[in-house]
Design an enzyme around this catalytic site. Structure first.
Site, PDB file in Angstrom:
ATOM      1  N   TRP A 156       2.134   1.681  -3.394  1.00 30.33           N
ATOM      2  CA  TRP A 156       1.032   2.144  -4.240  1.00 30.33           C
ATOM      3  C   TRP A 156       0.926   3.670  -4.198  1.00 30.33           C
ATOM      4  O   TRP A 156       0.614   4.300  -5.205  1.00 30.33           O
ATOM      5  CB  TRP A 156      -0.271   1.508  -3.772  1.00 30.33           C
ATOM      6  CG  TRP A 156      -1.477   1.891  -4.580  1.00 30.33           C
ATOM      7  CD1 TRP A 156      -1.913   1.298  -5.725  1.00 30.33           C
ATOM      8  CD2 TRP A 156      -2.415   2.947  -4.307  1.00 30.33           C
ATOM      9  NE1 TRP A 156      -3.055   1.922  -6.182  1.00 30.33           N
ATOM     10  CE2 TRP A 156      -3.384   2.937  -5.332  1.00 30.33           C
ATOM     11  CE3 TRP A 156      -2.509   3.898  -3.284  1.00 30.33           C
ATOM     12  CZ2 TRP A 156      -4.441   3.827  -5.359  1.00 30.33           C
ATOM     13  CZ3 TRP A 156      -3.556   4.803  -3.325  1.00 30.33           C
ATOM     14  CH2 TRP A 156      -4.509   4.762  -4.348  1.00 30.33           C
ATOM     15  N   HIS A 157       1.212   4.273  -3.024  1.00 33.57           N
ATOM     16  CA  HIS A 157       1.169   5.730  -2.905  1.00 33.57           C
ATOM     17  C   HIS A 157       2.383   6.386  -3.562  1.00 33.57           C
ATOM     18  O   HIS A 157       2.308   7.522  -4.029  1.00 33.57           O
ATOM     19  CB  HIS A 157       1.110   6.140  -1.431  1.00 33.57           C
ATOM     20  CG  HIS A 157      -0.238   5.949  -0.808  1.00 33.57           C
ATOM     21  ND1 HIS A 157      -0.662   4.748  -0.285  1.00 33.57           N
ATOM     22  CD2 HIS A 157      -1.276   6.813  -0.639  1.00 33.57           C
ATOM     23  CE1 HIS A 157      -1.890   4.881   0.191  1.00 33.57           C
ATOM     24  NE2 HIS A 157      -2.286   6.125  -0.003  1.00 33.57           N
ATOM     25  N   GLY A 158       3.520   5.691  -3.578  1.00 33.78           N
ATOM     26  CA  GLY A 158       4.738   6.235  -4.164  1.00 33.78           C
ATOM     27  C   GLY A 158       5.874   5.235  -3.996  1.00 33.78           C
ATOM     28  O   GLY A 158       5.876   4.425  -3.070  1.00 33.78           O
ATOM     29  N   MET A 168       0.830  -1.202   0.000  1.00 31.95           N
ATOM     30  CA  MET A 168       0.000   0.000   0.000  1.00 31.95           C
ATOM     31  C   MET A 168       0.869   1.259   0.000  1.00 31.95           C
ATOM     32  O   MET A 168       0.551   2.248  -0.664  1.00 31.95           O
ATOM     33  CB  MET A 168      -0.923   0.004   1.223  1.00 31.95           C
ATOM     34  CG  MET A 168      -1.943   1.147   1.206  1.00 31.95           C
ATOM     35  SD  MET A 168      -2.992   1.176   2.684  1.00 31.95           S
ATOM     36  CE  MET A 168      -3.959  -0.314   2.446  1.00 31.95           C
ATOM     37  N   GLY A 169       1.988   1.213   0.739  1.00 29.57           N
ATOM     38  CA  GLY A 169       2.911   2.338   0.731  1.00 29.57           C
ATOM     39  C   GLY A 169       3.499   2.562  -0.647  1.00 29.57           C
ATOM     40  O   GLY A 169       3.575   3.698  -1.134  1.00 29.57           O
TER      41      GLY A 169
END
Length: 220
Positions: A151-153, A148-149
Site C-alpha cells: 500500500w505504501h509502494g 500494508m507495505g
C-alpha cells in the site's frame, strides 16, 4: 475550544515547516555519510551514521505525520468539525503490538477490521484444529503487513518493509503467548509492570520500528 483549535493549528505549522525539515536534513546528512563510509569500509562510521539516520528518519516521519494531523484537526475544529486523532503517544508503547494501536491509528484500524480480522477468522475455520492460534495469528499478521507495505509502494523495499513489520508483530505475539503458557497470565502481567522490562520492551520496539523504516530510504 477556540484557543485549543488555534494551538493545534499553530503546532501543526511548527511541526511541518520548522521541526520536520530540520530532522529531514539531519537524516539526509547521516544517510549521505552512511553511503560515503560504506564505500570506504569504515564500519564503525557506517554503524554510527546508519543509527542516526534511522532515528532521525523515524522522528521526521512522526513529526511530519503528527504535524499534518495537528493542522487538520485544528483547522477542522475551527470550522466546527471534530476529527479523530491519528497518534496516541507511540513513544510510550509497551511493546511492538501496542505501538500499532498508537501509530497511524486510522490506517491501522482499517487494516485490522477489513484485512487482519477476516484473514484470521478464515484461517481459524480452516486450520484451527491443526495449528496453534499463535501460528494463525502470525500468518494473518504477515499477510496484513505485507499488503500494508505494498500500500505504501510496490517496489521490493516496501514489500520488505511490510514483511519486517509483520515479523515484528508476530514475534511479539508468539513471545506473549509462550510466556503466558509457560508462566501464566498473572506472572506475565507482573513482569510487564516492572520498570526495567517496560523500558527495555519500549526501547526494543522503537528500535525495531526505526530499523524497519530503513527500507524506505535505503538504496538497494
Amino acid at each position: 475550544a477556540f484557543y485549543t483549535a488555534l494551538h493545534r493549528t499553530t503546532l501543526g505549522f511548527v511541526f511541518l515547516f520548522l521541526v520536520g525539515p530540520v530532522l529531514l536534513k539531519f537524516s539526509s546528512y547521516h544517510q549521505h555519510n552512511f553511503y560515503k563510509y560504506l564505500s570506504s569500509n569504515s564500519w564503525l562510521r557506517v554503524t554510527e551514521h546508519l543509527t542516526f539516520a534511522a532515528i532521525d528518519y523515524l522522528l521526521y516521519l512522526f513529526i511530519n505525520f503528527q504535524g499534518y494531523m495537528h493542522l487538520v484537526i485544528g483547522m477542522g475544529r475551527l470550522g466546527g468539525f471534530d476529527l479523530p486523532e491519528n497518534f496516541n503517544a507511540p513513544s510510550r508503547a509497551a511493546n511492538f503490538l501496542d505501538l500499532w494501536s498508537r501509530w497511524h491509528i486510522t490506517l491501522s484500524e482499517w487494516f485490522k477490521y477489513y484485512l487482519f480480522n477476516p484473514i484470521a477468522k478464515a484461517l481459524t475455520q480452516r486450520l484451527g484444529n491443526l495449528v496453534p492460534m499463535t501460528t494463525i495469528g502470525g500468518m494473518a499478521f504477515f499477510v496484513t503487513f505485507g499488503v500494508m507495505g505494498i500500500w505504501h509502494g510496490t517496489t521490493e523495499v516496501f514489500i520488505l518493509y511490510g514483511l519486517l513489520l509483520g515479523g515484528g508483530v508476530t514475534i511479539n505475539r508468539v513471545w506473549q503467548g509462550e510466556i503466558i503458557r509457560r508462566k501464566g497470565r498473572t506472572w506475565y502481567r507482573s513482569l510487564c509492570r516492572r520498570v526495567w522490562y517496560h523500558e527495555l520492551s519500549r526501547a526494543a520496539s522503537l528500535a525495531f520500528f526505526a530499523i524497519a523504516f530503513i527500507f524506505i530510504w535505503i538504496q538497494p
